[in-house]
Design a protein around this motif. Structure first.
Motif, PDB file in Angstrom:
ATOM      1  N   ILE A  94      53.385  36.304  -4.799  1.00 42.11           N
ATOM      2  CA  ILE A  94      52.328  35.852  -5.715  1.00 42.11           C
ATOM      3  C   ILE A  94      52.064  36.879  -6.811  1.00 42.11           C
ATOM      4  CG2 ILE A  94      50.438  36.838  -4.345  1.00 42.11           C
ATOM      5  CD1 ILE A  94      50.344  33.450  -6.155  1.00 42.11           C
ATOM      6  N   GLU A 144      48.069  23.683  -6.108  1.00 38.14           N
ATOM      7  CA  GLU A 144      46.757  23.545  -5.488  1.00 38.14           C
ATOM      8  C   GLU A 144      45.936  22.451  -6.138  1.00 38.14           C
ATOM      9  OE1 GLU A 144      44.300  27.113  -4.940  1.00 38.14           O
ATOM     10  OE2 GLU A 144      42.619  25.728  -5.050  1.00 38.14           O
ATOM     11  N   ARG A 184      47.358  38.984  -2.249  1.00 39.16           N
ATOM     12  CA  ARG A 184      48.490  39.504  -1.495  1.00 39.16           C
ATOM     13  C   ARG A 184      48.021  40.508  -0.437  1.00 39.16           C
ATOM     14  NH1 ARG A 184      54.400  39.871  -1.525  1.00 39.16           N
ATOM     15  NH2 ARG A 184      54.555  40.413   0.673  1.00 39.16           N
ATOM     16  N   THR A 197      40.599  28.906  14.913  1.00 43.55           N
ATOM     17  CA  THR A 197      41.739  28.362  14.172  1.00 43.55           C
ATOM     18  C   THR A 197      42.714  29.434  13.709  1.00 43.55           C
ATOM     19  OG1 THR A 197      40.376  28.485  12.183  1.00 43.55           O
ATOM     20  CG2 THR A 197      40.463  26.375  13.337  1.00 43.55           C
ATOM     21  N   ASN A 198      42.329  30.683  13.866  1.00 45.11           N
ATOM     22  CA  ASN A 198      43.152  31.762  13.317  1.00 45.11           C
ATOM     23  C   ASN A 198      43.453  31.539  11.838  1.00 45.11           C
ATOM     24  OD1 ASN A 198      44.034  33.856  15.410  1.00 45.11           O
ATOM     25  ND2 ASN A 198      44.149  31.922  16.499  1.00 45.11           N
ATOM     26  N   THR A 199      42.497  30.993  11.183  1.00 44.19           N
ATOM     27  CA  THR A 199      42.638  30.716   9.759  1.00 44.19           C
ATOM     28  C   THR A 199      41.467  31.333   9.006  1.00 44.19           C
ATOM     29  OG1 THR A 199      43.724  28.612  10.241  1.00 44.19           O
ATOM     30  CG2 THR A 199      42.816  28.893   8.034  1.00 44.19           C
ATOM     31  N   ASN A 217      53.993  34.446   1.291  1.00 43.06           N
ATOM     32  CA  ASN A 217      54.954  35.234   0.516  1.00 43.06           C
ATOM     33  C   ASN A 217      56.080  35.698   1.413  1.00 43.06           C
ATOM     34  OD1 ASN A 217      51.959  36.156  -0.530  1.00 43.06           O
ATOM     35  ND2 ASN A 217      53.371  35.709  -2.165  1.00 43.06           N
ATOM     36  N   GLU A 229      46.514  38.506   2.309  1.00 41.82           N
ATOM     37  CA  GLU A 229      47.493  37.790   3.118  1.00 41.82           C
ATOM     38  C   GLU A 229      48.247  38.731   4.039  1.00 41.82           C
ATOM     39  OE1 GLU A 229      50.264  35.052   1.158  1.00 41.82           O
ATOM     40  OE2 GLU A 229      51.600  35.535   2.819  1.00 41.82           O
ATOM     41  N   LEU A 266      46.197  23.713   0.681  1.00 42.37           N
ATOM     42  CA  LEU A 266      47.450  24.438   0.572  1.00 42.37           C
ATOM     43  C   LEU A 266      47.318  25.758   1.331  1.00 42.37           C
ATOM     44  CD1 LEU A 266      49.816  23.582  -1.278  1.00 42.37           C
ATOM     45  CD2 LEU A 266      48.966  25.216  -2.957  1.00 42.37           C
ATOM     46  N   THR A 267      48.327  26.104   2.088  1.00 38.04           N
ATOM     47  CA  THR A 267      48.347  27.453   2.641  1.00 38.04           C
ATOM     48  C   THR A 267      49.638  28.101   2.172  1.00 38.04           C
ATOM     49  OG1 THR A 267      49.571  27.222   4.695  1.00 38.04           O
ATOM     50  CG2 THR A 267      47.327  26.443   4.688  1.00 38.04           C
ATOM     51  N   ARG A 321      36.850  22.399   8.386  1.00 37.85           N
ATOM     52  CA  ARG A 321      38.136  22.801   8.942  1.00 37.85           C
ATOM     53  C   ARG A 321      37.981  23.939   9.941  1.00 37.85           C
ATOM     54  NH1 ARG A 321      43.297  21.157   6.775  1.00 37.85           N
ATOM     55  NH2 ARG A 321      42.952  19.627   5.157  1.00 37.85           N
ATOM     56  N   ARG A 322      36.775  24.388  10.093  1.00 37.55           N
ATOM     57  CA  ARG A 322      36.475  25.388  11.108  1.00 37.55           C
ATOM     58  C   ARG A 322      37.258  26.680  10.931  1.00 37.55           C
ATOM     59  NH1 ARG A 322      33.277  21.709  11.482  1.00 37.55           N
ATOM     60  NH2 ARG A 322      32.456  20.823  13.412  1.00 37.55           N
ATOM     61  N   ILE A 335      46.228  33.184   9.258  1.00 42.81           N
ATOM     62  CA  ILE A 335      46.768  32.721   7.989  1.00 42.81           C
ATOM     63  C   ILE A 335      45.618  32.513   7.020  1.00 42.81           C
ATOM     64  CG2 ILE A 335      48.649  31.551   9.178  1.00 42.81           C
ATOM     65  CD1 ILE A 335      47.395  28.908   8.203  1.00 42.81           C
ATOM     66  N   LEU A 336      46.012  32.391   5.768  1.00 45.22           N
ATOM     67  CA  LEU A 336      45.038  32.360   4.691  1.00 45.22           C
ATOM     68  C   LEU A 336      45.164  31.040   3.942  1.00 45.22           C
ATOM     69  CD1 LEU A 336      43.313  34.828   3.853  1.00 45.22           C
ATOM     70  CD2 LEU A 336      44.957  35.224   2.027  1.00 45.22           C
ATOM     71  N   THR A 337      44.047  30.428   3.643  1.00 48.04           N
ATOM     72  CA  THR A 337      44.115  29.288   2.721  1.00 48.04           C
ATOM     73  C   THR A 337      43.203  29.613   1.548  1.00 48.04           C
ATOM     74  OG1 THR A 337      42.252  27.927   3.389  1.00 48.04           O
ATOM     75  CG2 THR A 337      44.172  27.861   4.789  1.00 48.04           C
ATOM     76  N   THR A 338      43.797  29.559   0.380  1.00 54.70           N
ATOM     77  CA  THR A 338      43.126  30.055  -0.817  1.00 54.70           C
ATOM     78  C   THR A 338      42.658  28.912  -1.718  1.00 54.70           C
ATOM     79  OG1 THR A 338      44.635  31.922  -0.709  1.00 54.70           O
ATOM     80  CG2 THR A 338      43.367  31.682  -2.719  1.00 54.70           C
ATOM     81  N   PHE A 339      41.520  29.116  -2.345  1.00 55.73           N
ATOM     82  CA  PHE A 339      40.954  28.107  -3.233  1.00 55.73           C
ATOM     83  C   PHE A 339      40.473  28.738  -4.525  1.00 55.73           C
ATOM     84  CE2 PHE A 339      40.654  26.595   1.013  1.00 55.73           C
ATOM     85  CZ  PHE A 339      40.923  25.238   0.938  1.00 55.73           C
ATOM     86  N   ASN A 340      40.714  28.053  -5.616  1.00 58.26           N
ATOM     87  CA  ASN A 340      40.239  28.501  -6.927  1.00 58.26           C
ATOM     88  C   ASN A 340      39.001  27.726  -7.318  1.00 58.26           C
ATOM     89  OD1 ASN A 340      43.531  28.307  -7.165  1.00 58.26           O
ATOM     90  ND2 ASN A 340      42.693  30.202  -7.946  1.00 58.26           N
ATOM     91  N   LEU A 382      37.434  18.665  11.548  1.00 62.42           N
ATOM     92  CA  LEU A 382      38.733  18.227  11.055  1.00 62.42           C
ATOM     93  C   LEU A 382      39.876  18.606  11.982  1.00 62.42           C
ATOM     94  CD1 LEU A 382      37.587  16.864   8.820  1.00 62.42           C
ATOM     95  CD2 LEU A 382      38.364  18.609   7.218  1.00 62.42           C
ATOM     96  N   ILE A 383      39.628  19.576  12.827  1.00 62.43           N
ATOM     97  CA  ILE A 383      40.650  19.948  13.798  1.00 62.43           C
ATOM     98  C   ILE A 383      40.840  18.796  14.792  1.00 62.43           C
ATOM     99  CG2 ILE A 383      41.276  21.580  15.602  1.00 62.43           C
ATOM    100  CD1 ILE A 383      41.251  22.798  12.850  1.00 62.43           C
ATOM    101  N   ARG A 387      51.788  24.700  13.253  1.00 63.54           N
ATOM    102  CA  ARG A 387      50.492  24.280  12.724  1.00 63.54           C
ATOM    103  C   ARG A 387      50.521  22.849  12.237  1.00 63.54           C
ATOM    104  NH1 ARG A 387      46.133  27.954  11.483  1.00 63.54           N
ATOM    105  NH2 ARG A 387      46.705  30.018  12.190  1.00 63.54           N
ATOM    106  N   ALA A 394      48.134  38.344   8.003  1.00 60.39           N
ATOM    107  CA  ALA A 394      49.364  38.102   8.756  1.00 60.39           C
ATOM    108  C   ALA A 394      49.532  39.156   9.851  1.00 60.39           C
ATOM    109  CB  ALA A 394      50.574  38.106   7.826  1.00 60.39           C
ATOM    110  N   LEU A 415      34.414  21.999   2.861  1.00 62.43           N
ATOM    111  CA  LEU A 415      35.757  21.772   3.374  1.00 62.43           C
ATOM    112  C   LEU A 415      36.139  22.803   4.419  1.00 62.43           C
ATOM    113  CD1 LEU A 415      38.127  19.950   2.997  1.00 62.43           C
ATOM    114  CD2 LEU A 415      38.991  21.477   1.228  1.00 62.43           C
TER     115      LEU A 415
END
Lengths: 342, 342
Positions: free
Chosen positions: B69, B82, A79, A59-61, B96, A82, B92-93, A114-115, A91-96, B49-50, B114, A86, A110
């Motif tokens: 950020i 988020e 940052r 997925t390059n994620t 910056n 990311e 969310l992705t 989303r692989r 790409i990056l998907t961030t979670f808190n 999910l893909i 994407r 890049a 999740l």
DNA sequence: TTGTATGCGTTATCAG
DNA sequence: CTGATAACGCATACAA
């Protein structure tokens, strides 16, 4: 939205050929190539990365799990991650998670559904039920731990020399003449508490200063605990001459307590803290602090992760990168202690 | 990694049935259902999910484009976004751009390839070449603008009452007796500069105070410019009695200049700024500031975006939500100006 | 209610 | 070098 088929029919070629010019891996006649490129431009075609991911099984994620982006320690780390991602086409998907394991577990589910190709992880818990991360590792998900290292689970990691940083700072205080140095930690069982307290203990032992249990106080990394503990310390019969906070948030509480008691640093009390807050540099008191390379943690962790993804060396030993901290001496510890006390 | 097929064969049913128990939209016999659920548990099956995205033509992913950020204004906004996204089943992705249009354009390409379902956008440029966003809108990508509104392009937006916030703060200064109030803006052609300067001009006009062009200074939102301009202002023959910075970063420079000149706020100079920095609250001088609801910008923007995604009302008029700011009066503007000056 | 078959948009294999 | 075609994993319309 146009597909590769539309491009193919418009250019009068097969989808295979379009795919070939797209990937560039197979040589295509100049004639056909230009026809395809024209068709792409005319249709404003954008390859569907979802379909590509499905087919290529990547997925390059990158997933990134942190405590809380609002905590000023994390934005730089994110940052750094990311930027590194890049640069490598990810790409990056961030979670808190707010350091809640249940949430971390959800996010794991999740991200795996989303692989994502890999995971940058600031673990919520360093011991306890880590079954979700263990399972993920076993099933082959590349993971790099950032900032903290979970126990009993050997994972690649990028951390900071916490103990060394604290030790250096306490040594500085000792050198300034302090012996009654209080430390405010962040709660039992936490990785950061443990490694930073280690640094304190090492420095005190090396200087041959006996420990005073009253000066080793356990907070919870929150401002209120810094405030409450500092107030207690400063109003006690035999107060410390210096206070070291194990993170900047508690230190804010300490500063607040000092002010509320009508005291002033460094005149009345020497202060120092882990984490430099660049934003507060111009405000008084200028804080002596242990600065950590947050951006680098994110960047190096990401580079390591991507290396693991591209080069899944099964048996390869784990890598543990430990970055140095930097002691920034400032006003809050500038007083030299006389024999009589502060 | 097991697929829906593996689950089906293990449970002795067809893939359709598995899909049905997964979605829950079609009723399935209890017997089959439990067999399927067991198979899922045994295989530790996780739907891909893909593949689902490809089929359903929706990714449940939102793109978010911000400046940086590391700028403390954004973490809260991102966190708000988020949280709202997670509550609705989206992820969310974040990207910056450092307000560089070329980078913004790249990210647009990426996000569209994407196939994100929608976009939260803090535009790098408010005027100029906005062809990439215009095109995206025309092709049906739902976009909600955050914090800034691009000119000549009617998009849903969630912003803050910048002018009102500044006006209120300047009125407060005027009420404290100030007439020579300097303002440091953030560079020509920027949305934020424009709307915040408007607030200043309104307040001055309403109070009947003639403008002194020497007191309206154009910075660039960076610390150095706040520093340089404040130094100039404070050492000029006829200095202001109060300085208002249009963002907190420049204000840091102002604070630094004040200290370097051996001055003190509020004794020698009254200070106020847009943006409250919670982190600096405990440090001196406590800053009078215009606080904006960053978290809410992100959260409300996201809810609006998701509403647009689920309910693509083509002709519906755009929504422009404007959130109020809050004036926080503190030490830095606590001095009352006597007739003779500060 | 359940199973079968087709397609989502790509890539990759393999003849031609 | 190019074209046809079979996956990738899932959802859905349709048939049984």
């Amino acid at each position: 939205m146009p597909t590769i088929k539309d491009v193919a029919s418009r250019a009068g070629v097969s989808v295979g050929t379009v795919s070939n010019v797209l990937s560039g891996s197979v040589t295509v006649t100049d004639d056909l190539r230009t026809r395809v490129e024209e068709a792409i431009a005319e249709l404003d075609y954008r390859p569907n990365l979802i379909a590509r991911s499905l087919k290529k099984r990547q997925t390059n994620t990158l997933g990134m799990i942190i405590s809380d982006i609002v905590n000023p320690f994390f934005p730089e780390m994110v940052r750094g991650a990311e930027d590194a991602a890049a640069a490598a086409g990810y790409i990056l998907t961030t979670f808190n998670t707010d350091d809640r394991v249940e949430r971390e577990r959800q996010v794991f589910e999740l991200l795996r559904s989303r692989r994502v190709d890999g995971l940058l992880l600031v673990v919520a818990l360093v011991r306890g039920d880590l079954s979700h991360v263990r399972q993920a590792v076993e099933e082959g998900l590349p993971i790099v731990c950032l900032d903290r290292r979970p126990e009993g689970l050997d994972l690649d990691s990028v951390t900071v020399d916490n103990a060394g940083g604290v030790r250096q700072c306490i040594e500085h205080l000792i050198e300034r003449g302090h012996r009654r140095i209080a430390v405010i930690t962040g709660g039992q069982g936490k990785y950061i508490t443990q490694v930073r307290l280690d640094g304190y203990l090492e420095a005190m032992a090396a200087a041959g200063i006996p420990l005073d249990p009253n000066l080793i106080r356990d907070g919870n990394f929150r401002r209120e605990s810094g405030f409450a503990i500092a107030k207690e310390l400063l109003t006690s019969p035999n107060p410390p001459t210096a206070i070291f906070s194990c993170n900047h948030i508690m230190n804010l509480g300490v500063v607040q307590a000092v002010e509320e008691l009508g005291l002033e640093s460094p005149r009345d009390i020497t202060l120092a803290t882990f984490d430099r807050l660049k934003l507060t540099d111009v405000f008084r008191p200028h804080m002596t602090s242990v600065e950590q390379p947050s951006y680098e943690i994110g960047a190096q962790g990401t580079r390591l992760l991507i290396e693991r993804i591209k080069n899944p060396a099964e048996g390869a030993p784990r890598v543990h990168i430990q970055l140095p901290t930097q002691l920034r001496i400032a006003e809050s510890s500038s007083g030299r202690l006389s024999a009589a006390g502060n």
